[in-house]
Design a protein around this motif. Structure first.
Motif, mmCIF file in Angstrom:
data_model
loop_
_atom_site.group_PDB
_atom_site.id
_atom_site.type_symbol
_atom_site.label_atom_id
_atom_site.label_comp_id
_atom_site.label_asym_id
_atom_site.label_seq_id
_atom_site.Cartn_x
_atom_site.Cartn_y
_atom_site.Cartn_z
ATOM 1 N N SER A 193 0.816 -1.215 0.000
ATOM 2 C CA SER A 193 0.000 0.000 0.000
ATOM 3 C C SER A 193 0.850 1.266 0.000
ATOM 4 O O SER A 193 0.625 2.180 -0.795
ATOM 5 N N MET A 194 1.841 1.321 0.856
ATOM 6 C CA MET A 194 2.575 2.580 0.998
ATOM 7 C C MET A 194 3.618 2.814 -0.104
ATOM 8 O O MET A 194 3.806 3.960 -0.520
ATOM 9 N N PRO A 195 4.267 1.784 -0.631
ATOM 10 C CA PRO A 195 5.072 2.036 -1.838
ATOM 11 C C PRO A 195 4.201 2.571 -2.983
ATOM 12 O O PRO A 195 4.614 3.455 -3.726
ATOM 13 N N PHE A 196 2.989 2.029 -3.100
ATOM 14 C CA PHE A 196 2.034 2.540 -4.101
ATOM 15 C C PHE A 196 1.706 3.995 -3.802
ATOM 16 O O PHE A 196 1.732 4.864 -4.694
ATOM 17 N N TRP A 197 1.408 4.284 -2.552
ATOM 18 C CA TRP A 197 1.115 5.650 -2.113
ATOM 19 C C TRP A 197 2.259 6.596 -2.501
ATOM 20 O O TRP A 197 2.046 7.685 -3.038
ATOM 21 N N ASP A 198 3.500 6.156 -2.242
ATOM 22 C CA ASP A 198 4.675 6.985 -2.562
ATOM 23 C C ASP A 198 4.790 7.229 -4.070
ATOM 24 O O ASP A 198 5.127 8.330 -4.514
ATOM 25 N N GLU A 199 4.529 6.180 -4.861
ATOM 26 C CA GLU A 199 4.614 6.321 -6.325
ATOM 27 C C GLU A 199 3.595 7.332 -6.838
ATOM 28 O O GLU A 199 3.903 8.178 -7.677
ATOM 29 N N VAL A 200 2.359 7.226 -6.315
ATOM 30 C CA VAL A 200 1.320 8.156 -6.759
ATOM 31 C C VAL A 200 1.711 9.582 -6.350
ATOM 32 O O VAL A 200 1.536 10.535 -7.124
#
Ligand SMILES: NC(=O)C1=CN([C@@H]2O[C@H](COP(=O)(O)OP(=O)(O)OC[C@H]3O[C@@H](n4cnc5c(N)ncnc54)[C@H](O)[C@@H]3O)[C@@H](O)[C@H]2O)C=CC1
Ligand SMILES: CC(=O)C(=O)O
Ligand SMILES: [K+]
Ligand SMILES: [Mn+2]
Length: 349
Positions: A193-200
């Motif tokens: 979830s949070m790597p995705f959050w960082d990418e966005v």
């Protein structure tokens, strides 16, 4: 004359005390302004309603609420009578999701007349933009088996749409006020979830090249709230991180009893819902000593959303005057009652 039709849900505990106080303040400021008035419609939904009807609100409750301009809510929860996940998911979270209130805006700033529990509070002024429709607040999961074999699974849901929407809202706020944006992450512990959050966040920030950004893990961010809250402007956070961070935001102001919040339907397709950060405070409910400032300041956020910025500013000034004159409830170290604080604010208006 503008007439705003507001659905009122006092809810549980101190919600029943702070909401009427805030409505008195809002009616006063409307009268003084002269260009608008409120038409309040009360809905008795909450845990008492649940005990009687077996549900927190009627089945068509969301449809009913759609007929109003905005919703003014106190707090939900009576944990000794109804389990918290039932009461919150049956009313508060049901409304947030049913009416697509996808953003929760929660300011925290040092008010005149208030002593922060921080030893050396600089003049902090933070706005937390909390994703309000998904994330760690999820009913996806399950429980199976019993005893030693028992398993509980709780999924967190992060969509590109929801994540990006919260981040863009934060950047737009920053753009209009010349501020910087900090993203709250935890991509060292959470692997999806949070790597995705960082990418966005990396993608969205490209559209705002003039806005400074920072990324902090939520644990360090919590510590910075105590050590150097003045370092932050706008913070964008997931549902749970934003929830926790904004109680802390209330605490560094002086009490969670003064922290305001707005659940926004940013498309203005359905009503937004204005309810303070704090809960129903069962430990002090019914005693007349709850701090009404969180609910009253939340009323100011509703006025701002309706475009009445001058009336909103009036309320905040009156709150600060009351605090500066030493009229404070027990949570702020004072001895005043709820009624005394409310009457003083009305007097200052
Ligand atoms: N948005 C909502 O409706 C929320 C509902 N809740 C619910 O509220 C119930 C109590 O939850 P807690 O974790 O105890 O959080 P809480 O925010 O109700 O209370 C935490 C502490 O802060 C104090 N406090 C809160 N608001 C205050 C005010 N206006 N003036 C003076 N003191 C105040 C309380 O007395 C208590 O000691 C639970 O059922 C919980 O699920 C909790 C948070 C948000
Ligand atoms: C439930 C809760 O604590 C909140 O949404 O702030
Ligand atoms: K609340
Ligand atoms: Mn909360």
């Amino acid at each position: 004359m503008n007439t705003y039709k507001i659905a009122v849900i006092e809810g549980d505990g101190i919600g029943k005390e702070v909401v009427p106080a805030a409505i008195e303040v809002l009616d006063t400021v409307a009268k003084l302004d002269g260009s608008f008035q409120f038409e309040w419609t009360y809905f008795p939904w909450g845990c008492d309603y649940y005990l009687e009807h077996g549900e927190m609100m009627p089945e068509d409750g969301i449809e009913t609420l759609k007929q109003y301009d905005q919703i003014f809510l106190g707090a939900v929860g009576m944990p000794n009578i109804v389990p918290d996940h039932i009461s919150l998911w049956g009313l508060l979270i049901k409304i947030r999701r049913g009416l697509k209130q996808s953003i929760n805006v929660r300011p925290a700033k040092l008010l005149a007349g208030l002593e922060s529990p921080l030893k050396n509070p600089q003049n902090f002024d933070i706005t937390v933009v909390r994703e309000n429709s998904e994330g760690e607040y999820s009913d996806s999961g399950g429980r199976i088996h019993n005893g030693a074999d028992e398993i509980a699974i709780q999924n967190a849901i992060f969509t590109r749409k929801g994540t990006e929407r919260a981040m863009r809202y934060a950047f737009e706020l920053a753009k209009n006020s010349n501020k910087h944006v900090t993203s709250a992450t935890k991509s060292n512990g959470l692997t999806y979830s949070m790597p995705f959050w960082d990418e966005v966040f990396e993608e969205v920030k490209k559209d705002y090249p003039d806005i400074d950004t920072a990324v902090n893990h939520i644990d360090a961010l919590a510590a910075f709230f105590v050590m150097k809250p003045q370092a932050f402007d706008i913070i964008v956070a997931s549902n749970l991180f934003g929830d926790i961070l904004t109680d802390l935001g209330g605490a560094i102001m002086g009490s969670i009893g003064i922290a305001p919040a707005a659940n926004l339907n940013i498309e203005r397709e359905y009503p937004s819902m204005f309810e303070p950060v704090h809960g129903s405070a069962p430990d002090i409910a019914g005693l007349g000593i709850a701090n009404p400032i969180g609910q009253i300041w939340t009323g100011k956020m509703m006025l701002d959303f309706l475009g009445h910025h001058e009336a909103g500013a009036r309320i905040l000034n009156a709150i600060e005057k009351t605090l500066a004159s030493g009229i404070k409830t027990g949570d702020l170290g004072g001895t005043a009652t709820l009624a005394e604080v409310k009457n003083s604010i009305i007097g200052n208006l």
